[in-house]
Design a protein around this motif. Structure first.
Motif, mmCIF file in Angstrom:
data_model
loop_
_atom_site.group_PDB
_atom_site.id
_atom_site.type_symbol
_atom_site.label_atom_id
_atom_site.label_comp_id
_atom_site.label_asym_id
_atom_site.label_seq_id
_atom_site.Cartn_x
_atom_site.Cartn_y
_atom_site.Cartn_z
ATOM 1 N N PHE A 222 0.839 -1.194 0.000
ATOM 2 C CA PHE A 222 0.000 0.000 0.000
ATOM 3 C C PHE A 222 0.875 1.245 0.000
ATOM 4 O O PHE A 222 2.000 1.220 0.498
ATOM 5 N N CYS A 223 0.330 2.353 -0.500
ATOM 6 C CA CYS A 223 1.059 3.630 -0.502
ATOM 7 C C CYS A 223 1.097 4.274 0.876
ATOM 8 O O CYS A 223 1.989 5.049 1.167
ATOM 9 N N SER A 224 0.098 3.979 1.715
ATOM 10 C CA SER A 224 0.061 4.605 3.038
ATOM 11 C C SER A 224 -0.366 3.597 4.099
ATOM 12 O O SER A 224 -1.048 2.618 3.799
ATOM 13 N N ARG A 225 0.041 3.858 5.319
ATOM 14 C CA ARG A 225 -0.370 3.007 6.445
ATOM 15 C C ARG A 225 -1.881 3.045 6.627
ATOM 16 O O ARG A 225 -2.515 2.034 6.924
ATOM 17 N N ALA A 226 -2.494 4.208 6.415
ATOM 18 C CA ALA A 226 -3.942 4.346 6.571
ATOM 19 C C ALA A 226 -4.686 3.437 5.584
ATOM 20 O O ALA A 226 -5.693 2.809 5.940
ATOM 21 N N ASP A 227 -4.193 3.339 4.343
ATOM 22 C CA ASP A 227 -4.818 2.450 3.357
ATOM 23 C C ASP A 227 -4.723 0.996 3.806
ATOM 24 O O ASP A 227 -5.675 0.233 3.671
ATOM 25 N N ALA A 228 -3.572 0.606 4.334
ATOM 26 C CA ALA A 228 -3.390 -0.764 4.824
ATOM 27 C C ALA A 228 -4.318 -1.044 6.007
ATOM 28 O O ALA A 228 -4.942 -2.106 6.076
ATOM 29 N N GLU A 229 -4.452 -0.088 6.915
ATOM 30 C CA GLU A 229 -5.335 -0.267 8.073
ATOM 31 C C GLU A 229 -6.795 -0.349 7.640
ATOM 32 O O GLU A 229 -7.573 -1.123 8.199
ATOM 33 N N ARG A 230 -7.191 0.446 6.631
ATOM 34 C CA ARG A 230 -8.557 0.361 6.100
ATOM 35 C C ARG A 230 -8.819 -1.013 5.484
ATOM 36 O O ARG A 230 -9.903 -1.574 5.631
ATOM 37 N N HIS A 231 -7.820 -1.574 4.819
ATOM 38 C CA HIS A 231 -7.973 -2.903 4.224
ATOM 39 C C HIS A 231 -8.188 -3.954 5.314
ATOM 40 O O HIS A 231 -9.011 -4.857 5.152
ATOM 41 N N VAL A 232 -7.441 -3.846 6.406
ATOM 42 C CA VAL A 232 -7.604 -4.781 7.525
ATOM 43 C C VAL A 232 -9.020 -4.675 8.091
ATOM 44 O O VAL A 232 -9.690 -5.691 8.323
ATOM 45 N N GLU A 233 -9.500 -3.451 8.294
ATOM 46 C CA GLU A 233 -10.854 -3.257 8.832
ATOM 47 C C GLU A 233 -11.905 -3.790 7.861
ATOM 48 O O GLU A 233 -12.856 -4.455 8.265
#
Length: 125
Positions: A74-85
């Protein structure tokens, strides 16, 4: 996202979901080393090449490996965290027991069906 949307030296975030294990998903920070037509490469070791998933363009790139669980870039940590959620919510919704759904009102079920794009009779919009 495609490999061409990245540049060498960009900071990216790698998500490992650890599906099938009693572990929480993990996110680590990496730096892009090379960009090609098909792959974004982090270093010269096996498993460090990432490409667009076969299913089509998404907000992440998928690790190119032959076996095992694939990591996501992912380009950002926030995008990765959204994917987990998102993954967690999908899993919880698909495993809802019938008894839980029976307690919902007709209006609540209609709202859920509309939000999911379902028509009456189980057809999808």
């Amino acid at each position: 996202m495609t490999p061409k949307s990245l540049k060498p030296g960009d900071t990216v975030f790698i998500l490992v979901m650890h599906k099938g294990y009693n572990m929480k998903p993990s996110i680590r920070q990496e730096v892009v080393k090379k960009i090609g037509r098909i792959y974004a490469t982090l270093d010269d070791t096996y498993g460090s090449r990432f490409m667009v998933p076969v299913s089509g363009e998404t907000d992440y790139l998928i690790q190119q490996v032959d076996t095992g669980e694939r990591e996501l870039l992912f380009c950002s940590r926030a995008d990765a965290e959204r994917h987990v959620e998102h993954d967690d919510l999908v899993r919880r919704i698909t495993t809802l027991p019938h008894s839980v759904l029976e307690r919902c009102s007709l209006e609540q079920l209609r709202q859920a069906a509309d939000a999911l794009g379902l028509r009456r009779g189980g057809e999808q919009v």
